[in-house]
Design a protein around this motif. Structure first.
Motif, PDB file in Angstrom:
ATOM      1  N   SER A 185       5.158   2.339 -18.799  1.00  0.00           N
ATOM      2  CA  SER A 185       6.114   3.015 -19.667  1.00  0.00           C
ATOM      3  C   SER A 185       7.148   3.926 -19.186  1.00  0.00           C
ATOM      4  N   GLY A 186       8.352   3.925 -19.481  1.00  0.00           N
ATOM      5  CA  GLY A 186       9.213   4.790 -18.920  1.00  0.00           C
ATOM      6  C   GLY A 186       9.831   4.276 -17.671  1.00  0.00           C
ATOM      7  N   MET A 187       9.300   3.217 -17.173  1.00  0.00           N
ATOM      8  CA  MET A 187       9.928   2.476 -15.934  1.00  0.00           C
ATOM      9  C   MET A 187      11.173   1.502 -16.136  1.00  0.00           C
ATOM     10  N   LYS A 188      12.104   1.542 -15.283  1.00  0.00           N
ATOM     11  CA  LYS A 188      12.956   0.645 -15.306  1.00  0.00           C
ATOM     12  C   LYS A 188      13.254   0.088 -14.127  1.00  0.00           C
ATOM     13  N   VAL A 189      13.804  -1.456 -14.338  1.00  0.00           N
ATOM     14  CA  VAL A 189      14.006  -2.259 -13.064  1.00  0.00           C
ATOM     15  C   VAL A 189      15.263  -2.720 -13.128  1.00  0.00           C
ATOM     16  N   HIS A 190      16.007  -2.680 -12.140  1.00  0.00           N
ATOM     17  CA  HIS A 190      17.387  -3.376 -12.080  1.00  0.00           C
ATOM     18  C   HIS A 190      17.818  -4.069 -10.659  1.00  0.00           C
ATOM     19  N   VAL A 191      18.221  -5.284 -10.902  1.00  0.00           N
ATOM     20  CA  VAL A 191      18.497  -5.976  -9.584  1.00  0.00           C
ATOM     21  C   VAL A 191      19.967  -6.523  -9.656  1.00  0.00           C
ATOM     22  N   ASN A 192      20.648  -6.494  -8.382  1.00  0.00           N
ATOM     23  CA  ASN A 192      22.130  -7.070  -8.652  1.00  0.00           C
ATOM     24  C   ASN A 192      22.120  -8.328  -8.496  1.00  0.00           C
ATOM     25  N   PRO A 193      23.170  -9.119  -8.829  1.00  0.00           N
ATOM     26  CA  PRO A 193      23.303 -10.627  -8.891  1.00  0.00           C
ATOM     27  C   PRO A 193      22.802 -11.207  -7.713  1.00  0.00           C
ATOM     28  N   SER A 194      23.397 -10.565  -6.425  1.00  0.00           N
ATOM     29  CA  SER A 194      22.862 -11.237  -5.062  1.00  0.00           C
ATOM     30  C   SER A 194      21.485 -11.027  -4.811  1.00  0.00           C
ATOM     31  N   SER A 226       0.793  -1.107   0.003  1.00  0.00           N
ATOM     32  CA  SER A 226      -0.092   0.017  -0.036  1.00  0.00           C
ATOM     33  C   SER A 226       0.877   1.406  -0.014  1.00  0.00           C
ATOM     34  N   LEU A 227       2.087   1.238  -0.397  1.00  0.00           N
ATOM     35  CA  LEU A 227       3.044   2.423  -0.211  1.00  0.00           C
ATOM     36  C   LEU A 227       2.650   3.301  -1.791  1.00  0.00           C
ATOM     37  N   HIS A 228       2.968   4.605  -1.482  1.00  0.00           N
ATOM     38  CA  HIS A 228       2.671   5.342  -2.576  1.00  0.00           C
ATOM     39  C   HIS A 228       3.460   6.429  -2.242  1.00  0.00           C
ATOM     40  N   LEU A 229       3.871   7.404  -3.339  1.00  0.00           N
ATOM     41  CA  LEU A 229       4.694   8.620  -3.047  1.00  0.00           C
ATOM     42  C   LEU A 229       3.687   9.961  -3.163  1.00  0.00           C
ATOM     43  N   GLU A 230       3.989  10.753  -2.163  1.00  0.00           N
ATOM     44  CA  GLU A 230       2.982  12.082  -2.190  1.00  0.00           C
ATOM     45  C   GLU A 230       4.183  13.088  -2.510  1.00  0.00           C
ATOM     46  N   THR A 231       4.207  13.921  -3.654  1.00  0.00           N
ATOM     47  CA  THR A 231       4.827  14.923  -3.856  1.00  0.00           C
ATOM     48  C   THR A 231       4.342  16.331  -3.554  1.00  0.00           C
ATOM     49  N   CYS A 232       2.980  16.516  -3.278  1.00  0.00           N
ATOM     50  CA  CYS A 232       2.393  17.713  -2.721  1.00  0.00           C
ATOM     51  C   CYS A 232       2.355  18.598  -3.958  1.00  0.00           C
ATOM     52  N   GLU A 233       1.988  17.907  -5.197  1.00  0.00           N
ATOM     53  CA  GLU A 233       1.742  18.778  -6.375  1.00  0.00           C
ATOM     54  C   GLU A 233       2.952  19.408  -6.875  1.00  0.00           C
ATOM     55  N   GLU A 234       4.073  19.091  -6.396  1.00  0.00           N
ATOM     56  CA  GLU A 234       5.509  19.211  -6.951  1.00  0.00           C
ATOM     57  C   GLU A 234       5.841  18.728  -8.197  1.00  0.00           C
ATOM     58  N   THR A 235       6.136  19.345  -9.570  1.00  0.00           N
ATOM     59  CA  THR A 235       6.332  18.443 -10.725  1.00  0.00           C
ATOM     60  C   THR A 235       7.784  17.893 -10.749  1.00  0.00           C
ATOM     61  N   VAL A 236       7.565  16.796 -10.980  1.00  0.00           N
ATOM     62  CA  VAL A 236       9.031  16.097 -10.866  1.00  0.00           C
ATOM     63  C   VAL A 236       9.139  15.339 -12.363  1.00  0.00           C
ATOM     64  N   TRP A 237      10.324  15.120 -12.855  1.00  0.00           N
ATOM     65  CA  TRP A 237      10.800  14.740 -13.981  1.00  0.00           C
ATOM     66  C   TRP A 237      11.433  13.378 -14.008  1.00  0.00           C
ATOM     67  N   ASN A 238      11.985  13.174 -12.692  1.00  0.00           N
ATOM     68  CA  ASN A 238      12.600  11.599 -12.747  1.00  0.00           C
ATOM     69  C   ASN A 238      12.685  11.359 -11.037  1.00  0.00           C
ATOM     70  N   ILE A 239      12.357   9.805 -11.080  1.00  0.00           N
ATOM     71  CA  ILE A 239      12.101   9.528  -9.752  1.00  0.00           C
ATOM     72  C   ILE A 239      13.254   8.058  -9.772  1.00  0.00           C
ATOM     73  N   GLN A 240      13.760   8.044  -8.833  1.00  0.00           N
ATOM     74  CA  GLN A 240      14.568   6.875  -8.446  1.00  0.00           C
ATOM     75  C   GLN A 240      14.589   6.386  -7.132  1.00  0.00           C
ATOM     76  N   ALA A 241      14.323   5.093  -6.853  1.00  0.00           N
ATOM     77  CA  ALA A 241      14.208   4.564  -5.554  1.00  0.00           C
ATOM     78  C   ALA A 241      14.994   3.333  -5.531  1.00  0.00           C
ATOM     79  N   THR A 242      15.895   3.243  -4.321  1.00  0.00           N
ATOM     80  CA  THR A 242      16.557   2.137  -4.290  1.00  0.00           C
ATOM     81  C   THR A 242      16.122   1.352  -2.995  1.00  0.00           C
TER      82      THR A 242
END
Length: 956
Positions: A569-578, A273-289
């Motif tokens: 679309s526009g989403m990327k997923v990367h997982v390390n070998p371990s 149920s997790l979602h990101l709230e930016t408070c109407e701030e316009t963002v053009w790139n999001i990265q989560a690790t």
């Protein structure tokens, strides 16, 4: 004719005389350059220096006077029509420059043109006048503060969330049309509306002075004005409107700090149920690790809890590997001096300190791994515990290479050498195909895994000249170095060292003709390794396939993504070998929120290692407005793997007693101890087996999914006597199934990961055999099995083996004598009666076989009856003699006419055994008892037996 010629000559002479007497001989002179200033909306130019034209013909009339100035086009060609020069005084040559019309600084601030002076010539008509050289004139128009500031926009709007102080809300801007910096710059702004919680700086930035409250006032409206540096106020003020938005906290909403995982659940979403709230701030790139920390679980993550050898079998690795660091034992004593550390995955971890901790592998083991085709595998962790650098290393000097494995082996008529070393963050393989001829080759890898102080699995496959390195299942290509300079040849002697390399002293002088002279094999260990090692194996021959290497390393737990097809679309997923780090990147918040909810944790182990796995979520945002872009803090939580339901391993099908005639145990094959053994493994509730799939393997049914990794048969009491008894196991069946056995006099241990059915077949074939004449009354054994490297154990099944003896053998004098000696002197036959403790003054702990007990009770009862009969006869005989005697003798005689003997058939088994043993031990005194029935000692001995029988029960 002559007369006309003379007149012409005279006329020419008069003309020449007249020309020679002219007065205008010189040109006028002026300066070469002038700088001028003119005020805006004025036309008089002030020159520096002043305009004066001089003529050397002065004070002659006309020739020494200046009649005027001419203005010529300047470099731009557009200024001549705007300026003119006039003569103020003809005699002094003073002049004035002026514009033909008022000048405008805003249209053109600087002007350039040339000026030239001319005199009045030789007469009033200006004949024969002369001109000066041209001088350049630069005129700058001085600005006048004629314009007021004007705002770029008449209305400015902004919206901010409540409850915060901002350094910048909105910026107003005003411009001034004046041309000079003095009057064109805006010196300050001012808020003219009183009592508003805002301030404005000289650059027009507006900020609040107190937190805004949307409930108190939703919209703030106020007016601002601007002043230029000439103190002119703006023509019109600007309106500012600030809208206060209700409180909005940017960040992740729905974060759960604790996530529980039940073993056997397969994959579960970590952030449903997790979602990101930016408070109407316009963002053009999001990265989560997302980072899952599993370094404290085993060697980097949760893996199969079996021994390294068992895991190799489960992964389908080719057999024939040689363990270079086996558990210390009498057969493998070269690791006994190495310190070991506990490991959560039950593997043995050896510590090396870089100096004294070295393992020298015996030559017999080293000879088995010779050749230029081999696979070297190991677990490595640099640093470790109590691994200080050497004290003789000077500060700033380069640290020497740390050698992990150093091997010199004999191949037919030559010696080959290789060493695996680490230096900083570099891993190197130094290979010498022939130490007497070929030059060495060095394979070099630069790896971060070598110097991060974490556990890593290394698999080095050598098919010289090809070398393949797998680090944690990922392939890395080496940098090949052919020429290493002048390197001394290694000593041509077979030697395999773990944790260092052996260097012979003065080897260049002592090694002659590729041999070592007698008594010259002296040297020292160099290049000591500092860190931890585990599972160091070498397998000669063909190299391991990539799939096997991946299986050996594969983590059974990690991060995963639910469904890649649902990825926006526009989403990327990367997982390390371990699979411990997962990175999501996108540009749309809605797609990003759906992707985050698809991040899952999986653990394919049925019996996962319980414990806490720290969890971190780091987010980076990039906005169009970098100044107001949000910064999100790192979220920290933890994943709790619950305790799995312990499997119940039940051993049954074997009765508590196994009775067989003694000759069967003395046969060549002995007697099977567990012929009808059944092993059942069950759980307390059903497990979701659909989630038990593992990489490289197929799903199995619940009956076969359980795997045992060891069973132990142990004789209770004293250890086995190799000269009289032994346990037999079908060694061919063990080798065929890849199982190992440890056979000692104290126990037999069968190890190796295999199915329950295989262990049932092997244990049913375990037989017990005795040497001729070694049969005794009983022998007890205990059987137990374990799973997951001893993590789960079965019940202990105890079996009592009884040896049945024939009556002929019991009545045989020599056999009776031997039986008496065994019961009377058990300490002399401890090896024969292991597990038995016979009656003695200190301890009673053995119960004979049922048949033997019955025989002994019958013999004892017969002896008692004989004794009682003798008493009866003597009593009658005394009565007869008493009749002929006197009344005095009759009164003193014991009257036993009322004596009655009652035998209780329910007498305790232990008391009968004690009576029979005592009676049998006193068989040689029967005749004395008959002759002396009234002996006090005999009566006292009988009383002691009654006390022993009626008192506290004995412990067997």
């Amino acid at each position: 004719m002559d007369r006309m010629s003379c007149l012409s000559f005279l006329l020419l002479c008069l003309t020449s005389v007249a020309n020679g007497n002219k007065a205008n001989k010189h040109k006028p002179w002026i300066e070469t350059e002038y700088q001028g200033i003119v005020m805006e909306n004025d036309n008089t130019v002030l020159l520096n220096p002043p305009l004066f034209a001089l003529d050397k013909d002065a004070p002659l009339h006309y020739a020494g006077e200046i009649c005027g100035f001419r203005v010529h086009n300047g470099p731009s060609g557009s200024s001549s029509v705007q300026f003119e020069a006039v003569v103020l005084d003809r005699s002094t040559g003073e002049g004035l420059v002026r514009s033909k019309e008022p000048l405008d600084c805003e249209s053109q601030r600087e002007h350039s043109f040339t000026i030239q002076a001319y005199d009045c010539g030789e007469g009033p008509d200006g004949a024969n006048s002369k001109k000066s050289h041209k001088a350049t004139v630069h005129v700058r128009v001085n600005d006048v503060n004629e314009f007021s500031p004007v705002f770029v926009e008449r209305r400015y709007e902004a919206s901010v969330p409540e409850g915060r102080l901002f350094d910048h809300i909105v910026r107003v801007e005003a411009l001034d049309a004046d041309c000079s910096p003095q009057y064109s710059q805006i010196c300050f702004y001012d808020i003219i509306t009183p009592n508003v919680p805002f301030v404005i700086d000289n650059d027009g930035n507006i900020k609040n002075t107190e937190p805004l409250d949307s409930k108190r006032q939703r919209v703030h409206t106020f007016w601002v004005t601007a002043f230029d540096c000439g103190k002119n106020r703006a023509q019109a003020d600007a309106q500012v409107v600030v809208t206060v938005k209700p409180s909005c906290k940017p960040g992740w909403i729905g974060w759960s700090k604790r996530v529980e995982y039940t073993p056997g659940s397969g994959s579960i979403p970590l952030f449903p149920s997790l979602h990101l709230e930016t408070c109407e701030e316009t963002v053009w790139n999001i990265q989560a690790t997302v980072e899952l920390q599993t370094g404290h679980i085993g060697k980097g993550c949760d893996r199969d809890s079996y021994s390294d050898r068992s895991v190799r079998r489960l992964c389908g690795a080719v057999r024939g590997e040689v363990d270079l660091l086996p558990p210390p034992s009498p057969a493998a004593n070269w690791t006994s001096a190495l310190p070991t550390l506990p490991s959560s995955d039950s593997s043995l971890v050896f510590s090396f300190n870089g100096s004294t901790h070295v393992a020298m592998v015996p030559d017999s083991i080293a000879a088995a791994v010779s050749g230029d085709h081999f696979t070297l595998q190991l677990w490595m962790r640099r640093g470790g515990i109590n691994t200080q650098p050497p004290t003789n290393q000077a500060r700033g000097n380069r640290r020497e290479e740390e050698t992990i494995v150093c091997s010199t082996v004999k191949n037919d008529d030559s010696f080959s050498h290789y060493s695996l070393s680490v230096h900083g963050c570099r891993l190197s393989l130094f290979y010498w195909p022939d130490v007497s001829a070929a030059r060495p080759v060095k394979f070099l890898w630069k790896l971060e895994q070598v110097c991060d102080s974490e556990w890593h699995h290394l698999s080095l496959s050598v098919q010289f000249p090809s070398v393949t390195l797998y680090v944690d299942g990922v392939t890395f290509d080496p940098a090949l170095i052919h020429d290493n300079g002048a390197i001394p040849n290694p000593a041509p002697r077979q030697r395999l060292v773990i944790g260092a390399c052996w260097e012979t002293e003065d080897k260049q002088k002592d090694i002659l003709n590729n041999t070592i002279p007698e008594g010259k094999d002296t040297g020292k260990y160099v290049g000591g390794y500092r860190g931890l090692l585990s599972g160091v194996t070498v397998r000669p021959g063909s190299v391991e396939p990539h799939s096997v290497v991946e299986c050996l390393y594969a983590c059974r737990e990690g991060l995963d993504f639910g469904d890649l097809e649902t990825l926006g679309s526009g989403m990327k997923v990367h997982v390390n070998p371990s699979q411990s780090v997962l990175v999501l990147e996108g540009d749309d918040i809605e797609s990003f929120n759906r992707a985050v909810q698809q991040v899952t944790y999986r653990n394919s182990l049925r019996f996962a290692t319980p414990g806490v796995r720290p969890l971190k979520l780091t987010t980076s945002l990039r906005c169009f407005n970098e100044e107001s872009c949000l910064t999100l803090r790192q979220l920290e939580g933890y994943l709790v793997v619950l305790q799995p339901d312990a499997p119940q391993i039940s051993l049954s099908g074997v009765g508590p007693h196994l009775a067989r005639p003694a000759p069967e145990f003395e046969g060549p094959r002995g007697v099977p101890l567990f012929p009808e053994l059944r092993i059942v493994c069950s759980l307390s509730h059903a497990v979701n087996t659909a989630a038990q799939g593992m990489e490289g393997g197929a799903l199995m049914s619940d009956a076969v999914a359980h795997t045992l990794d060891g069973c132990e048969v142990q004789p209770l009491g004293e250890e086995l006597n190799p000269e009289r008894e032994e346990l037999l196991v079908d060694m061919d069946a063990l080798r065929e199934r890849g199982l190992e056995i440890i056979n000692t006099t104290a126990y037999i241990a069968i190890t190796g990961a295999e199915s329950i059915s295989v262990y049932e077949d092997v244990l049913r074939s375990v037989r017990y055999r005795l040497a001729k004449g070694s049969a005794r009354f009983e022998r007890r054994f205990r059987l137990s099995c374990s799973e997951m490297n001893g993590r789960y154990t079965s019940n202990e099944l105890t079996l009592e083996v009884n040896f049945l003896h024939s009556l002929d053998s019991l009545y045989h004098p020599s056999h009776l004598l031997a039986s008496q000696q065994q019961f009377l002197h058990p300490s002399h036959h401890s090896g024969e009666l292991s597990g038995h403790t016979l009656p003695n003054p200190h301890r009673n702990s053995v119960v004979p076989g049922a048949a033997t007990v019955i025989i002994m009770v019958c013999v004892g009862f017969l002896v008692v009856m004989v004794i009682l009969g003798v008493f009866r006869i003597r009593s009658i005989h005394r009565r007869g003699e008493g009749t002929g005697g006197g009344s005095k003798e009759d009164s003193g005689q014991w009257d036993d006419s009322a004596l009655t003997i009652i035998v209780n058939p329910m007498e305790s088994y232990e008391s009968r055994m004690g009576i029979s043993a005592d009676t049998e031990g006193e068989g040689e005194e029967d005749e004395e008892v008959v002759e002396s029935p009234d002996d006090a000692n005999d009566d006292q001995r009988i009383i002691i037996k009654k006390e022993g029988r009626d008192g506290n029960p004995r412990r067997y």
